[in-house]
Design a protein around this motif. Sequence first.
Motif, PDB file in Angstrom:
ATOM      1  N   PHE A  61       1.051  -1.047   0.155  1.00 61.50           N
ATOM      2  CA  PHE A  61       0.099   0.094  -0.183  1.00 61.50           C
ATOM      3  C   PHE A  61       0.890   1.290  -0.033  1.00 61.50           C
ATOM      4  O   PHE A  61       1.890   1.152   0.501  1.00 61.50           O
ATOM      5  N   ILE A  63       0.616   5.444   1.255  1.00 60.51           N
ATOM      6  CA  ILE A  63      -0.137   6.384   2.109  1.00 60.51           C
ATOM      7  C   ILE A  63      -0.231   7.860   1.646  1.00 60.51           C
ATOM      8  O   ILE A  63       0.945   8.391   1.353  1.00 60.51           O
ATOM      9  N   GLU A 105      -5.268   8.369   4.034  1.00 58.15           N
ATOM     10  CA  GLU A 105      -5.775   7.284   2.885  1.00 58.15           C
ATOM     11  C   GLU A 105      -4.804   6.200   2.632  1.00 58.15           C
ATOM     12  O   GLU A 105      -3.338   6.403   2.644  1.00 58.15           O
ATOM     13  N   VAL A 106      -5.267   5.113   2.335  1.00 58.49           N
ATOM     14  CA  VAL A 106      -4.364   3.857   1.939  1.00 58.49           C
ATOM     15  C   VAL A 106      -4.696   3.431   0.335  1.00 58.49           C
ATOM     16  O   VAL A 106      -6.003   3.443   0.127  1.00 58.49           O
ATOM     17  N   GLN A 108      -3.960   1.264  -3.288  1.00 56.69           N
ATOM     18  CA  GLN A 108      -3.397   0.174  -3.885  1.00 56.69           C
ATOM     19  C   GLN A 108      -3.735   0.079  -5.269  1.00 56.69           C
ATOM     20  O   GLN A 108      -4.921   0.116  -5.651  1.00 56.69           O
ATOM     21  N   SER A 132     -12.263  -0.352   5.182  1.00 53.87           N
ATOM     22  CA  SER A 132     -11.099  -1.293   4.204  1.00 53.87           C
ATOM     23  C   SER A 132     -12.009  -1.861   3.062  1.00 53.87           C
ATOM     24  O   SER A 132     -12.898  -2.726   3.214  1.00 53.87           O
ATOM     25  N   ALA A 137      -6.240  -3.249   4.790  1.00 58.19           N
ATOM     26  CA  ALA A 137      -6.173  -1.793   4.526  1.00 58.19           C
ATOM     27  C   ALA A 137      -6.387  -0.863   5.654  1.00 58.19           C
ATOM     28  O   ALA A 137      -5.577   0.162   5.971  1.00 58.19           O
ATOM     29  N   VAL A 140      -3.511  -1.112   8.307  1.00 56.68           N
ATOM     30  CA  VAL A 140      -2.417  -0.287   7.839  1.00 56.68           C
ATOM     31  C   VAL A 140      -2.685   1.160   8.202  1.00 56.68           C
ATOM     32  O   VAL A 140      -1.804   1.991   8.630  1.00 56.68           O
ATOM     33  N   ALA A 141      -3.779   1.652   7.591  1.00 57.87           N
ATOM     34  CA  ALA A 141      -4.463   3.012   8.050  1.00 57.87           C
ATOM     35  C   ALA A 141      -4.410   3.177   9.355  1.00 57.87           C
ATOM     36  O   ALA A 141      -3.642   4.481   9.583  1.00 57.87           O
ATOM     37  N   TYR A 144      -0.469   3.838  10.641  1.00 57.17           N
ATOM     38  CA  TYR A 144       0.325   4.971  10.094  1.00 57.17           C
ATOM     39  C   TYR A 144      -0.591   6.200  10.867  1.00 57.17           C
ATOM     40  O   TYR A 144       0.145   7.108  11.186  1.00 57.17           O
ATOM     41  N   THR A 198       5.126  11.596   5.933  1.00 58.51           N
ATOM     42  CA  THR A 198       4.905  10.197   5.803  1.00 58.51           C
ATOM     43  C   THR A 198       6.040   9.310   5.872  1.00 58.51           C
ATOM     44  O   THR A 198       6.926   9.449   4.873  1.00 58.51           O
TER      45      THR A 198
END
Length: 212
Positions: A61, A63, A105-106, A108, A132, A137, A140-141, A144, A198
Amino acid sequence: MAERLSPELLLSGYAQGVFPMAQSRADPRLYWFDPELRGIIPLDNFHISRSLARVIRRRTFTISTNTAFSAVVEGCAAREDTWINGQLFALYDVLHRAGFAHSLEVWQDGMLAGGVFGIALGGAFFGESMFSARTNASKVALTYLVDRLRQAGFTLCDTQYLTPHLASLGGIEIPRADYRARLAEALTVNADFNAPETPSPQSILQRMTQTS
């Protein structure tokens, strides 16, 4: 119950420890909530599983922050039952333009795969919702997001309620009085959601695993 809320009243509610929700997307009314037990994510105790670390390390992903705010809110509301109605959509947009509401935001393959959004006041971040569209997702969001809050100087990450998903990542419940004490202290802190860059997967995993 509130028929109409102004952005100023909404922010005042957050600062007092309450938050609004609708019964459904079709219901125009909003109700204030003040749960006896409040969900939070302790920023120094976020849990990254080995499988989640592998996902982050693979760079599956990418970010971004505050580049697709409305799309993230819409993604969070795109479910059978949602508490985000038209009035909240409008309020969140106003607060985003004013610099209080933020999204992470994530992505792909060029598509929005997931994200999280919330409201920032002082050193408190009030997480509203996440979604997600691809496996992992939302995890992961949140990873971060927590790292960003830590680097930006936030001291409180409010999740409103605790779900099994949040608990698996280190979320806990605390009594209302404890929450309000933490909130009062956090509101005196000067934090900036937009300040951190990021991070790379390596740097975020190094930071997060050192304190989790």
